[in-house]
Design an enzyme around this catalytic site. Sequence first.
Site, mmCIF file in Angstrom:
data_model
loop_
_atom_site.group_PDB
_atom_site.id
_atom_site.type_symbol
_atom_site.label_atom_id
_atom_site.label_comp_id
_atom_site.label_asym_id
_atom_site.label_seq_id
_atom_site.Cartn_x
_atom_site.Cartn_y
_atom_site.Cartn_z
ATOM 1 C CG ASP A 51 55.427 44.079 29.909
ATOM 2 O OD1 ASP A 51 54.929 43.241 30.673
ATOM 3 O OD2 ASP A 51 55.163 45.302 29.944
ATOM 4 C CE1 TYR A 140 40.805 46.240 35.036
ATOM 5 C CE2 TYR A 140 38.520 46.253 35.790
ATOM 6 C CZ TYR A 140 39.444 46.119 34.767
ATOM 7 O OH TYR A 140 39.019 45.879 33.493
ATOM 8 C CG PHE A 168 28.553 47.612 31.075
ATOM 9 C CD1 PHE A 168 29.081 48.633 30.297
ATOM 10 C CD2 PHE A 168 27.869 47.960 32.226
ATOM 11 C CE1 PHE A 168 28.933 49.976 30.654
ATOM 12 C CE2 PHE A 168 27.700 49.303 32.592
ATOM 13 C CZ PHE A 168 28.238 50.305 31.803
ATOM 14 C CG HIS A 186 35.162 37.056 34.610
ATOM 15 N ND1 HIS A 186 36.351 36.991 33.937
ATOM 16 C CD2 HIS A 186 35.059 38.308 35.079
ATOM 17 C CE1 HIS A 186 36.940 38.171 33.979
ATOM 18 N NE2 HIS A 186 36.172 38.989 34.679
#
Length: 326
Positions: A51, A140, A168, A186
Site C-alpha cells: 500500500d 471523492y 472525464f 459505471h
Amino acid sequence: MRVLVVGGAGYIGSVVTRALVGEGHEPVVLDSLATGHRDAVPAQVEFIHADISQPAAVTSVLSRGVDAVMHFAALSLVGESVLKPELYWSTNVGGTRCLLDAMRAAKVQRLVFSSTSSTYGEPESVPIDELARVDPTSPYGSSKLAVDMMIRDESRAHGLAAVSLRYFNVAGAVADAGERHDPETHLIPNVLRVAAGLSPEVVLFGDDYSTPDGTCIRDYVHVEDLAAAHLLALDATGSRSRLGPGGHRVFNLGNGTGFSVLEVVEAARRVTGKSIPLRVASRREGDPAVLVASSRRIQTELGWSPRKPGLDQIVADAWAFLSDHP
Ligand code: UDP
C-alpha cells in the site's frame, strides 16, 4: 525510463502500464490489490504487493532508482465516499501524503497524478476548462482536489515537476486490459453486462434532468487515448520540458462531446445487437446533469489528440473485452 506505477493493477493503471512497456519504458507496479487485480499486470512487469501508505515498501522500491512516479492508487466510488468520507480522506489524501514524503526522501522529482473532473462539481458552464470553479459535490471529488493542491504546494516548495490529469468518463478497453470493478458502478460496463445477459436490466438513475432527453450527459474518453496522454504528461515533467522542476500543471481529458445516458444505451444496442431493457429509477446522489470537457489546454500544450473519440468505438472495445472476460 524506470517508472513506479502505484495503482497499476487497476483499470486505468494497467492500461497505462502496457503503454509504458510499448514505449520502451520499464514500469514497476505497486498495488495493494484492494480494488485491483494481480493478473491485470503484464507478466514481464515487476509487481510489488503493498500500500502507498507503507513507507518501507515505497521507499525500498524508490531507492532502487526510479525516474518518475505515476499515481493511480485511490478509492473512486462517489456513493461510497458520501457514506464514508473519512475513508476517502485517509486513503486518497493520507496515502498520497505518504507517497510524496517517500518521493521527497528518495529525490524522485517527477509525478503524473490521476485526478478527476469530479473536482469541478456542478459546472457553471460547459465545456469545462481548467480555469473553471472547483466545487466538488462529493467527498471523492474533495479528496482528489485536496491531492491536486497538495501536489501543487509540494512542487512550489520542493521542486517536484508534476501533472494532474483530470479525467472525464473513461471507458473502452485495450486487447487484454479493461474495466473489472466489483461492484461495477459505471454506465458503459453496466449496460454491456445487460447485453451479455449478466444483469437483467439497466437501472437508469434519473430521467428528469434539464437535458434534451432528461438523462445526464457525460464526456466519454477512450482509455487508450487517456494512456497516450499519460505518456505526454510524463515527458512534460522532464527537466528539459517547459514544466520543469517546481512546476505543476492541471490538464482536463475528454473528447469535448457529450452523450446522454440514453444515447449510450442506444450505442450499446447498435454495437451488440441486443435489446438491453431499461428501468428508470431515482437520481443518484452527487450526479451533475452535464459534464463535458474542454481539452484544449492538453491539445495545445502537450500535443494530445484523441485517436478513438467515437462513442461506438469506445463501446465496441469495452464489449470485446467483456466478451473475452465474462
Ligand atoms: N448511470 C446510470 N446507471 C448505471 C450507471 C450510471 O444511469 O448503472 C448514470 C449515472 O447516473 C451518470 C452516468 O450514467 O449520469 C455516468 O455514470 P458513471 O458512474 O459511469 O460515471 P460518473 O459520471 O458518475 O463518473
